[in-house]
Each structure stands twice: as structure tokens, then as C-alpha cells.
Design an enzyme around this catalytic site. Sequence first.
Site, PDB file in Angstrom:
ATOM      1  N   ASP A  43      40.507  42.065  -1.354  1.00 15.48           N
ATOM      2  CA  ASP A  43      40.876  42.216   0.058  1.00 15.48           C
ATOM      3  C   ASP A  43      41.010  43.688   0.394  1.00 15.48           C
ATOM      4  O   ASP A  43      41.897  44.378  -0.112  1.00 15.48           O
ATOM      5  CB  ASP A  43      42.226  41.538   0.344  1.00 15.48           C
ATOM      6  CG  ASP A  43      42.665  41.812   1.781  1.00 15.48           C
ATOM      7  OD1 ASP A  43      42.012  41.271   2.695  1.00 15.48           O
ATOM      8  OD2 ASP A  43      43.610  42.594   1.998  1.00 15.48           O
ATOM      9  N   TYR A  48      41.839  51.058   5.454  1.00 20.83           N
ATOM     10  CA  TYR A  48      42.378  51.543   4.168  1.00 20.83           C
ATOM     11  C   TYR A  48      41.609  52.749   3.639  1.00 20.83           C
ATOM     12  O   TYR A  48      42.052  53.407   2.695  1.00 20.83           O
ATOM     13  CB  TYR A  48      42.378  50.445   3.091  1.00 20.83           C
ATOM     14  CG  TYR A  48      43.202  49.218   3.417  1.00 20.83           C
ATOM     15  CD1 TYR A  48      44.135  49.219   4.463  1.00 20.83           C
ATOM     16  CD2 TYR A  48      43.068  48.055   2.671  1.00 20.83           C
ATOM     17  CE1 TYR A  48      44.866  48.088   4.757  1.00 20.83           C
ATOM     18  CE2 TYR A  48      43.819  46.914   2.965  1.00 20.83           C
ATOM     19  CZ  TYR A  48      44.704  46.938   4.016  1.00 20.83           C
ATOM     20  OH  TYR A  48      45.431  45.814   4.306  1.00 20.83           O
ATOM     21  N   LYS A  73      38.598  43.978   7.008  1.00 18.17           N
ATOM     22  CA  LYS A  73      39.235  43.798   8.323  1.00 18.17           C
ATOM     23  C   LYS A  73      38.733  44.821   9.333  1.00 18.17           C
ATOM     24  O   LYS A  73      38.520  45.984   8.983  1.00 18.17           O
ATOM     25  CB  LYS A  73      40.762  43.952   8.194  1.00 18.17           C
ATOM     26  CG  LYS A  73      41.364  43.220   7.018  1.00 18.17           C
ATOM     27  CD  LYS A  73      42.882  43.320   6.952  1.00 18.17           C
ATOM     28  CE  LYS A  73      43.394  42.725   5.646  1.00 18.17           C
ATOM     29  NZ  LYS A  73      43.340  43.631   4.505  1.00 18.17           N
ATOM     30  N   HIS A 106      42.330  42.860  12.060  1.00 19.74           N
ATOM     31  CA  HIS A 106      43.472  43.363  11.275  1.00 19.74           C
ATOM     32  C   HIS A 106      44.817  42.992  11.905  1.00 19.74           C
ATOM     33  O   HIS A 106      45.796  42.748  11.213  1.00 19.74           O
ATOM     34  CB  HIS A 106      43.364  44.888  11.142  1.00 19.74           C
ATOM     35  CG  HIS A 106      44.069  45.435   9.946  1.00 19.74           C
ATOM     36  ND1 HIS A 106      43.517  46.373   9.115  1.00 19.74           N
ATOM     37  CD2 HIS A 106      45.292  45.193   9.419  1.00 19.74           C
ATOM     38  CE1 HIS A 106      44.363  46.671   8.146  1.00 19.74           C
ATOM     39  NE2 HIS A 106      45.451  45.962   8.307  1.00 19.74           N
TER      40      HIS A 106
END
Length: 295
Positions: A43, A48, A73, A106
Site C-alpha cells: 500500500d 508518500y 492513492k 486518499h
Amino acid sequence: MLDLTLNNGVTLPAIGLGVFQSPPAETAAAVEAALRVGYRHIDTAAAYGNEREVGEGLRNSGVDRSDVFIETKVWVTDFGYDETIHAFDKSAGKLGVDTLDLFILHQPVPARFETTIAAYKGLETLLAEGKVRAIGVSNFMPHHLERLLQETNVVPAVNQIELHPYFTQPDVQRADAAHGILTQAWSPIGGITFYPGPWGDERRNVMQDPTIAEIAREHGKSPAQVMLRWGIQEGRSVIPKSTNPTRIAENFDVFDFELSGEELARIDALDTGVRGGPDPDQAREEFFSWSIPEA
Ligand code: NDP
């Protein structure tokens, strides 16, 4: 290994490796270590900043792409119909893959929910075109889900929410279940209750909870393993994060013991109702200053 079946028939390995706050320089090695001990689900998220390294770890592992479930996401600054379709190109391009297994929003943008709807319609198009195998959401509360369901066609396959023994969101879990949406737990071992950051020092660290420690002792397992086992026995997907190979392996070693109904209930009873992370209904303007680079 345990697979869960999503509402469109696609299967998802219940345990995935999370990579939020995994420094890019350590992410490829963490992904590779996870795939070597048997994880088949990662994930990540555009926000990120480590999708490229996730792809690198996947390729370095030698595990076939088609055997690994890749979830990422769309960040809020890429919400909108065309923007979200383009967000697929950014994420897939960085990951170095042609298709994504699960692509999720997200978080909702409650103040501009129409952009959230437009973004989700972009996901529906990506699904219809076969670029993604399943679509979903994250941090959606029941009222966000209701509105989404009224204005779109495909029921999300997954809702990824904060969920650990101190914050179990039973109302969200019930709403998810009522619509056939799989609840996926972020911070499943309570990272949000102990990792350093702008969250303050008032928090109770769930990793040090005495009830969990007692159950862990009875089974000869660690608190993290007990929390992950609790999550999967209650039917959730869990995505623990670690960049440490020993802890990565530990978090996957949860298939050789079983918690009793009474133990599950004792862990359920630890819920405080107090959120560790951001409230999805509170506008955080700084979120709108992060832009996601092109692939
Ligand atoms: P976790 O509950 O996974 O906890 C991670 C923390 O626990 C890290 O500090 C890690 O440190 C430590 N840790 C890992 N394994 C063990 C262990 N066996 N024993 C003791 N400590 C351990 O928290 P996260 O918030 O990272 O959540 C997991 C994933 O969920 C994220 O990585 C991300 O993929 C997703 N997420 C999604 C959000 C969303 O808004 N949709 C928000 C937050 C997370 P170390 O690395 O040193 O082992």
C-alpha cells in the site's frame, strides 16, 4: 497467507506492507524484504513520495508483477475528472506498472465535495478501461459514503480508515459492511498512537497496552502480531508499515495462532473513540499546497 474477496470479485491479500513515512532510500529494500517473506500486497500513495522506490523493490524482488497486489492513492490536489485520470499515469509511471490493482481517493475534500465526486468518476473511467482492477476510497465517514453512492455508479471496493484497538470506528465499519465495502485498517498496530510527529505527547501508545501485552504473552506472540491477528480475524485488511526486516517478517507471521472470541472482545473493548489522525471533516489547507510531480 489469507485472501479477501472484494465486491467485484478481485482478491486482495489481507496483509499488505504500508510505506507511509518510509524514506525513499529505504523503501525499495523494505518492499523487497516483504515480498521475500511472503507479502503479496503493498500500500503506497502518490503523496508518500516513494512510488518509484516501491516499483524498484518489486522489480528487485524477482517476484512476478502479476502476483503482487499494488494499491496506491490519488492525492487531493489531483482531484477532478481529468486530473484523476492523469494521476493514474503519474502513479503507474513511477511504479513502472501498466495497471494498478487498487486505486483509491486518499481522503474526501468535504469543502469541495464536487471535486471528490469528479475524481471518483475518473476512477470509474479507469476501471471501465481496465487500467485499474478495483477502486475505492480512504478516510470516508458514513455521510461521505452516502453522498458518493448517490452521485456515482460503482460502489467502492475498499474504504481505508484509521483503525487500531484505541480507535475502531464501529459506525464506519458498519456503513462499509452495509454496502459491501471492505474496511482496510491504516495504523493497524497503532503507529499513529506512537510515532513521532506533530501529534503531541499526550497520546497513549497502544503498543504498550496491558491487555494486548497479556494476550500476546498467552500466545507467545508480540503485541503487533496480536493486533494484526485481531484485524484479520474480524475480516479487515491490515497494512502494517515497517522498514525493519525483522519487524516486516514478524508482522507477516500471524497465521499460526488464533484469538478466541473472548480475546477479540477484550481488544474491541479498548476503543476510546478518540481519533489519532486528522479529522476527515476538517479542512487542512496545507494539504492543498502539495503537488504531485509527473512520473
Ligand atoms: P502502523 O500501525 O503500521 O505502525 C507503524 C509503526 O510501527 C512504525 O513506527 C514502525 O517502525 C513500527 N513497527 C512496525 N512493526 C512493528 C513491530 N512488529 N513492533 C513494534 N513496532 C513496529 O502505522 P502507519 O500509520 O504507518 O499505518 C500503516 C500504513 O497505513 C501506512 O504505512 C500507510 O500505507 C497507510 N496509512 C494510510 C493513511 C491514510 O490516510 N489513508 C494514513 C496513515 C497510514 P519501523 O518502521 O521502525 O519498524
